[in-house]
Design an enzyme around this catalytic site. Structure first.
Site, PDB file in Angstrom:
ATOM      1  N   HIS A 190      24.880  37.374 -55.054  1.00  0.00           N
ATOM      2  CA  HIS A 190      25.323  38.028 -56.287  1.00  0.00           C
ATOM      3  C   HIS A 190      24.124  38.263 -57.193  1.00  0.00           C
ATOM      4  O   HIS A 190      23.033  37.752 -56.941  1.00  0.00           O
ATOM      5  CB  HIS A 190      26.337  37.144 -57.038  1.00  0.00           C
ATOM      6  CG  HIS A 190      25.740  35.854 -57.536  1.00  0.00           C
ATOM      7  ND1 HIS A 190      25.422  34.819 -56.698  1.00  0.00           N
ATOM      8  CD2 HIS A 190      25.369  35.451 -58.778  1.00  0.00           C
ATOM      9  CE1 HIS A 190      24.900  33.825 -57.392  1.00  0.00           C
ATOM     10  NE2 HIS A 190      24.847  34.179 -58.659  1.00  0.00           N
TER      11      HIS A 190
ATOM     12  N   ASP B 262      23.407  37.820 -61.470  1.00  0.00           N
ATOM     13  CA  ASP B 262      24.079  37.242 -62.631  1.00  0.00           C
ATOM     14  C   ASP B 262      24.387  38.359 -63.625  1.00  0.00           C
ATOM     15  O   ASP B 262      23.558  39.233 -63.864  1.00  0.00           O
ATOM     16  CB  ASP B 262      23.191  36.170 -63.281  1.00  0.00           C
ATOM     17  CG  ASP B 262      23.030  34.955 -62.365  1.00  0.00           C
ATOM     18  OD1 ASP B 262      23.894  34.744 -61.496  1.00  0.00           O
ATOM     19  OD2 ASP B 262      22.032  34.224 -62.524  1.00  0.00           O
TER      20      ASP B 262
ATOM     21  N   HIS C  19      20.692  37.016 -55.512  1.00  0.00           N
ATOM     22  CA  HIS C  19      20.312  35.678 -55.064  1.00  0.00           C
ATOM     23  C   HIS C  19      21.531  34.949 -54.512  1.00  0.00           C
ATOM     24  O   HIS C  19      22.671  35.402 -54.682  1.00  0.00           O
ATOM     25  CB  HIS C  19      19.656  34.885 -56.205  1.00  0.00           C
ATOM     26  CG  HIS C  19      20.511  34.763 -57.436  1.00  0.00           C
ATOM     27  ND1 HIS C  19      20.714  35.809 -58.325  1.00  0.00           N
ATOM     28  CD2 HIS C  19      21.244  33.726 -57.918  1.00  0.00           C
ATOM     29  CE1 HIS C  19      21.512  35.412 -59.301  1.00  0.00           C
ATOM     30  NE2 HIS C  19      21.861  34.147 -59.071  1.00  0.00           N
TER      31      HIS C  19
ATOM     32  N   ARG D 216      21.861  18.253 -54.120  1.00  0.00           N
ATOM     33  CA  ARG D 216      21.073  19.216 -54.885  1.00  0.00           C
ATOM     34  C   ARG D 216      21.799  19.486 -56.192  1.00  0.00           C
ATOM     35  O   ARG D 216      23.026  19.678 -56.197  1.00  0.00           O
ATOM     36  CB  ARG D 216      20.915  20.517 -54.096  1.00  0.00           C
ATOM     37  CG  ARG D 216      20.255  21.627 -54.891  1.00  0.00           C
ATOM     38  CD  ARG D 216      19.760  22.774 -54.022  1.00  0.00           C
ATOM     39  NE  ARG D 216      19.015  23.698 -54.851  1.00  0.00           N
ATOM     40  CZ  ARG D 216      19.542  24.763 -55.453  1.00  0.00           C
ATOM     41  NH1 ARG D 216      20.824  25.059 -55.259  1.00  0.00           N
ATOM     42  NH2 ARG D 216      18.810  25.536 -56.221  1.00  0.00           N
TER      43      ARG D 216
HETATM   44  O1  LIG Z   1      22.684  26.795 -57.605  1.00  0.00           O
HETATM   45  C1  LIG Z   1      21.822  27.648 -57.553  1.00  0.00           C
HETATM   46  O2  LIG Z   1      20.650  27.427 -57.263  1.00  0.00           O
HETATM   47  C2  LIG Z   1      22.166  29.080 -57.907  1.00  0.00           C
HETATM   48  C3  LIG Z   1      23.522  29.210 -58.508  1.00  0.00           C
HETATM   49  C4  LIG Z   1      23.771  30.550 -59.101  1.00  0.00           C
HETATM   50  O3  LIG Z   1      23.209  31.527 -58.708  1.00  0.00           O
HETATM   51  C5  LIG Z   1      24.723  30.682 -60.215  1.00  0.00           C
HETATM   52  O4  LIG Z   1      25.359  29.678 -60.622  1.00  0.00           O
HETATM   53  O5  LIG Z   1      24.861  31.824 -60.727  1.00  0.00           O
HETATM   54 FE   LIG Z   2      23.488  33.195 -60.028  1.00  0.00          FE
END
Ligand SMILES: O=C(O)CCC(=O)C(=O)O
Ligand SMILES: [Fe+2]
Length: 329
Positions: free
Chosen positions: A203, A205, A260, A271
């Protein structure tokens, strides 16, 4: 996939993931940030000035929460609009093992939510506020540097959007459990964790920009113009900045919102990534800035309010190109 030391740009020259050192001169940093936003929509930030203790304390509060039994965590959910969620209930293209907490960034979370997250709600609230304030200040600094790098008459035109007390910015903490946890559960269904499971699907952001910090575990990947996924080496001492769709629209496509995803965690250790999503207020109108257009340029996007974009964006699948909804005809 090992972390690469270099990635290819659309001009097919090999370069490293852009790293911006905020201790360098403003002239150098503003120029390099603008270049990174145009080329990748993504950069790594070092010497960012956010106090170590603000990060460490929020990380520790996050681990305390996510290690609670599931029934206790669910007391802080569903995330409507704030609170605890887990992706097993998600259906918009993201899958895998992911839990998260969504928190407001301008007004403190309600005391009911705070006390369902932490046994010490006052400390929790203090820690979240300190982190959000530091990271919002950092976001304003980055946006001012961008204003300078673009030679805008009002260099604060972007930062004012997230300084606004009605800004719709949010804080999100993602938790990807370690492989031990996954193995226990998956063994019972006779399947094994593989290296290519998605934790959070592809996606971009939707907001203006995202400031992401993660612990020392692999997961984040960015996609370049040629659709190659590039793993981003974890560096807990750094932040990663991701350009969002609203910024792409305001710059009439000069900046790109980076696609990403996060891979599911195959490490023994959990993580945890913490994202500050910098957004305008709901009724802010978004349109390409006149300063971003040359005399014969056409606006690539129809004007929209952040509320309209949010509503439209969240009605699509995660992987869809949501800005296409507002393309000028
Ligand atoms: O958790 C991550 O490293 C990316 C998460 C992500 O892209 C988001 O929450 O929009
Ligand atoms: Fe994201």
């Amino acid at each position: 996939m090992p972390c690469p030391t270099s990635i290819r740009t659309k001009k097919t020259k090999a370069v490293g993931i852009p790293t911006i050192d905020l201790s360098q001169s403003r002239a150098i940093t503003s120029k390099s940030i603008v270049e990174a936003c145009q080329e990748f929509g993504f950069f790594k930030l070092i010497n960012h000035g956010v106090p170590h203790h603000a990060i460490a304390q929020l990380e520790s509060q996050g681990f305390d929460f996510f290690q609670k039994p599931s029934s206790e965590k669910h007391r802080a959910g569903p995330p409507n609009p704030f609170g605890y969620g887990c992706k097993s209930i998600g259906s918009n293209g993201d899958m895998g093992d992911l839990e998260y907490l969504l928190l407001p960034s301008h007004n403190p979370a309600t005391s009911i939510l705070q006390s369902s997250i932490s046994n010490d709600p006052l400390t929790f609230s203090h820690v979240v506020n300190e982190y959000v304030k530091s990271v919002r200040d950092l976001g304003c600094e980055i946006l001012d540097l961008i204003g300078e790098g673009l030679w805008l008459p009002n260099k604060s035109v972007f930062s004012n959007l997230i300084r606004d007390i009605h800004s719709d910015s949010v804080l999100r903490i993602n938790y990807y459990p370690g492989v031990q946890h996954i193995e226990n559960r998956e063994l019972s269904t006779k399947s094994h964790p593989s290296n290519d499971r998605i934790g959070f699907g592809e996606h971009s952001d939707p907001q203006i920009l995202t400031i992401l910090r993660a612990n020392d575990v692999d997961g984040l990947q960015i996609s370049l113009q040629d659709s190659i996924w590039v793993p981003v080496c974890p560096d807990p001492s750094a932040f990663y900045v991701l350009i969002g769709d609203v910024f792409q629209a305001m710059t009439n496509g000069r900046f790109v919102s980076v696609r990403h995803r996060a891979m599911a965690n195959n490490s023994k250790n959990p993580r945890m990534s913490i994202m500050y999503f910098g957004a305008p207020s709901l009724n802010t109108w978004i349109a390409p800035l006149s300063e971003m257009m040359l005399p014969n340029d056409k606006s690539l996007y129809k004007p929209f309010t952040w509320a309209q974009y949010k509503k439209a964006a969240y009605s699509l699948r995660l992987a869809d190109s949501r800005l296409d909804l507002f393309k000028a005809s």
